[in-house]
Design an enzyme around this catalytic site. Sequence first.
Site, mmCIF file in Angstrom:
data_model
loop_
_atom_site.group_PDB
_atom_site.id
_atom_site.type_symbol
_atom_site.label_atom_id
_atom_site.label_comp_id
_atom_site.label_asym_id
_atom_site.label_seq_id
_atom_site.Cartn_x
_atom_site.Cartn_y
_atom_site.Cartn_z
ATOM 1 N N CYS A 120 0.858 -1.187 0.000
ATOM 2 C CA CYS A 120 0.000 0.000 0.000
ATOM 3 C C CYS A 120 0.892 1.235 0.000
ATOM 4 O O CYS A 120 1.636 1.459 0.951
ATOM 5 C CB CYS A 120 -0.898 0.005 1.234
ATOM 6 S SG CYS A 120 -1.937 -1.455 1.396
ATOM 7 N N CYS A 121 0.838 2.019 -1.056
ATOM 8 C CA CYS A 121 1.757 3.150 -1.192
ATOM 9 C C CYS A 121 1.050 4.310 -1.879
ATOM 10 O O CYS A 121 0.003 4.144 -2.482
ATOM 11 C CB CYS A 121 2.988 2.737 -1.981
ATOM 12 S SG CYS A 121 2.611 1.940 -3.560
ATOM 13 N N TRP A 122 1.644 5.506 -1.777
ATOM 14 C CA TRP A 122 1.047 6.684 -2.396
ATOM 15 C C TRP A 122 1.266 6.711 -3.897
ATOM 16 O O TRP A 122 0.468 7.251 -4.643
ATOM 17 C CB TRP A 122 1.619 7.950 -1.767
ATOM 18 C CG TRP A 122 1.117 8.179 -0.383
ATOM 19 C CD1 TRP A 122 1.828 8.031 0.784
ATOM 20 C CD2 TRP A 122 -0.192 8.564 0.015
ATOM 21 N NE1 TRP A 122 1.020 8.303 1.874
ATOM 22 C CE2 TRP A 122 -0.229 8.635 1.430
ATOM 23 C CE3 TRP A 122 -1.363 8.856 -0.680
ATOM 24 C CZ2 TRP A 122 -1.377 8.989 2.132
ATOM 25 C CZ3 TRP A 122 -2.504 9.211 0.035
ATOM 26 C CH2 TRP A 122 -2.499 9.270 1.417
ATOM 27 N N THR A 123 2.364 6.175 -4.371
ATOM 28 C CA THR A 123 2.684 6.207 -5.801
ATOM 29 C C THR A 123 3.193 4.839 -6.231
ATOM 30 O O THR A 123 3.128 3.877 -5.484
ATOM 31 C CB THR A 123 3.781 7.248 -6.097
ATOM 32 O OG1 THR A 123 5.005 6.777 -5.513
ATOM 33 C CG2 THR A 123 3.436 8.603 -5.539
#
Length: 144
Positions: A63-66
């Site tokens: 799960c990451c922003w980018t």
Amino acid sequence: MISVAADSLDGVAGNMVTGLRARGHEVTTHGALNEAETGDWAWASEAAARDVAEGRAEQAIVCCWTGTGASIAANKVPGVRAALCTDAFTAQGARTWNDANVLALSLRLTSEPLLEEILDAWFAAAPSTAENDRANISHVDAIR
């Protein structure tokens, strides 16, 4: 067994672990989801992918922003592919065309029904078992 890494507890990360456990999956956590690892996102992402590569998990979810987390997970660990997914169609495409065993979800994805759709699509196919599989990473930034 599923290995989950997150660089933040915002958005989808907490719901992801809860949802996976509700589906009966055994989950190991890295990064912001694990108190001992909160300060080292790059290591956590790689650790989740390495769990797959070394047989401690069948799948990893990052799960990451980018797309950075997906890139780290896929490119530093042989035997792992990844796709950054923001909707069920993208998740299904990642399974169908990339034969991925690492799913990266945007933390900006906050819809629980859509998360369920993504998980349904993701688990509809078996993880890759091909030796030295590497990523075709889909960077999908258009969040619905």
